[in-house]
Design an enzyme around this catalytic site. Structure first.
Site, PDB file in Angstrom:
ATOM      1  CD  GLU A  27      42.594  32.342  72.766  1.00 16.02           C
ATOM      2  OE1 GLU A  27      42.808  32.636  73.942  1.00 16.02           O
ATOM      3  OE2 GLU A  27      41.586  31.726  72.375  1.00 16.02           O
ATOM      4  CG  ASP A  79      48.430  31.635  77.849  1.00 15.58           C
ATOM      5  OD1 ASP A  79      47.530  32.353  77.387  1.00 15.58           O
ATOM      6  OD2 ASP A  79      49.277  32.036  78.674  1.00 15.58           O
ATOM      7  NE  ARG A 103      55.745  33.945 106.940  1.00 19.90           N
ATOM      8  CZ  ARG A 103      56.535  35.013 106.894  1.00 19.90           C
ATOM      9  NH1 ARG A 103      57.402  35.146 105.882  1.00 19.90           N
ATOM     10  NH2 ARG A 103      56.476  35.943 107.829  1.00 19.90           N
ATOM     11  CG  MET A 117      50.663  35.362  83.529  1.00 22.60           C
ATOM     12  SD  MET A 117      51.519  36.286  82.231  1.00 22.60           S
ATOM     13  CE  MET A 117      51.104  37.969  82.719  1.00 22.60           C
ATOM     14  NE  ARG A 172      53.808  37.381 104.996  1.00 16.89           N
ATOM     15  CZ  ARG A 172      53.311  37.069 106.198  1.00 16.89           C
ATOM     16  NH1 ARG A 172      52.258  36.241 106.270  1.00 16.89           N
ATOM     17  NH2 ARG A 172      53.852  37.561 107.296  1.00 16.89           N
ATOM     18  CD  GLN A 224      54.001  33.382  85.163  1.00 16.85           C
ATOM     19  OE1 GLN A 224      53.514  32.255  85.234  1.00 16.85           O
ATOM     20  NE2 GLN A 224      53.286  34.463  85.505  1.00 16.85           N
ATOM     21  NE  ARG A 225      53.641  38.409  77.694  1.00 14.52           N
ATOM     22  CZ  ARG A 225      52.534  39.140  77.898  1.00 14.52           C
ATOM     23  NH1 ARG A 225      51.536  38.674  78.637  1.00 14.52           N
ATOM     24  NH2 ARG A 225      52.425  40.349  77.366  1.00 14.52           N
TER      25      ARG A 225
END
Ligand code: F6P
Length: 342
Positions: free
Chosen positions: A102, A126, A161, A168, A267, A275-276
């Site tokens: 963007e 994104d 747990r 992101m 946790r 993620q990139r």
């Protein structure tokens, strides 16, 4: 003819695939290509390198970008737009192909309105860019979330747990929703729908007590908001040249609250820039190739001021002025599927 290429904003797997496709198509059409370094900064400073077959051979599977990237905004720099136009003129660049999200394409829309000939290519993990169903990098980032959740399930189950996984996506919940569905998350929290802590805890308790499943995986988008807390959780109060605050920290805060209020060991894991990274998926490699080739074809056809995209399985073009201020909104029906798996 000479084309100038740049990659701006957060990097994403598939950028090199796009650079490679643009270069190969241009060379095949006897069009010269140069690459500006570090997004719009390179166009401001005239920092560039030649892009030819030798420069792009072997880069398809590589994440990152051989051109480098930045979050430089010429419109926050003194005489920025005029400097960019002067650099393009002095370098004999006839048209630009900016690859970005963007912010990068927002600059492109402004420059286009001021007469700069360009065709934009959508890139962001994104997946929130209007005018395309998929942006370069999203599919590969989803795979990182899916793989991480697959790895976290056994350890959560082994220790009874709750694992809170922060992903992101900035203000879009695409990555949390698609990654959470693919990774069998038990709860997915997104920016588009503020969550109630009380409601979340009730649903997790019910899962533990009724299903007898004494573990849960909660995916929370970095931009999600808890209605009990109000504002989003940020990592620092610094903003970048586009006014974006650095998000981060909601995973930790949520894990502390959940453990305190349920008594279940909890946790958190922050996936962050994992993620990139990673070699682009087949989908992203082919998407980037198709979009890069189409961008050169649009330049050849002198159809400027547009962004190429993928819609309904077909490569399309959308006017950049139409894209400004709009987003590719999360499909809330798709998000609704996550409710089944609480
Ligand atoms: O826009 C892509 C993105 O990865 C967002 O999901 C994230 O919030 C931001 O970039 C992180 O930016 P930076 O890499 O500059 O910290």
């Amino acid at each position: 003819m000479r084309i100038g290429v740049l990659t701006g904003g957060g990097d994403a797997p598939g950028l090199n695939a796009a650079i490679r496709a643009i270069t190969r198509k241009a060379v095949a059409e006897r069009i010269e290509v140069i690459g500006f370094r570090n997004g719009w900064l390179g166009a401001l400073t005239g920092s560039w390198l030649p892009l030819n077959i030798q420069a792009v051979t072997g880069i398809l599977p590589r994440a990152g970008t051989i051109l480098g990237s930045s979050r430089t905004n010429p419109y926050t720099r003194e005489d920025g737009p005029a400097t960019v136009k002067r650099q393009l003129e002095e370098l004999g660049v006839d048209a630009m192909v900016p690859i970005g999200g963007e912010d990068t394409l927002g600059v492109a829309a402004q420059l286009s309105a001021e007469g700069v000939k360009l065709v934009g290519v959508p890139k962001t993990i994104d997946n929130d860019l209007y005018g395309t169903e998929f942006s370069i990098g999203f599919d590969t980032a989803v795979e990182v979330v899916r793989d991480s959740l697959d790895k976290l399930h056994p350890t959560a189950e082994a220790h009874d747990r709750i694992m809170v996984v922060e992903v992101m996506g900035r203000h879009a919940g695409w990555l949390a929703t698609v990654g959470g569905l693919a990774g069998a998350a038990h709860a997915v929290l997104i920016p588009e729908q503020p969550f109630s802590l009380t409601d979340l805890l009730q649903r997790i308790r019910r899962r533990h007590e009724e299903l007898g499943k004494m573990f849960s995986l909660v995916v929370v988008s970095e931009g999600a908001k808890c209605s009990d807390w109000g504002a989003e959780v940020t990592g620092s109060d610094q903003v970048d040249e586009f006014g974006h605050v650095r998000l981060g920290g909601i995973g930790h805060r949520l894990a502390v609250e959940m453990e305190a209020r349920t008594g279940f060991e909890t946790r958190e894991v922050v996936l962050g820039h994992l993620q990139r990274g990673g070699s682009p998926s087949a989908f992203d490699r082919v998407l980037a190739t198709r979009l890069g080739v189409e961008a050169v074809k649009q330049v050849q056809g002198e159809n400027f001021g547009v962004m190429v995209g993928l819609q309904g399985g077909r490569i399309t073009t959308t006017n950049l002025q139409e894209i400004r201020g709009r987003t590719h909104d999360l499909d809330m029906e798709l998000y609704g599927l996550t409710d089944l798996f609480y």
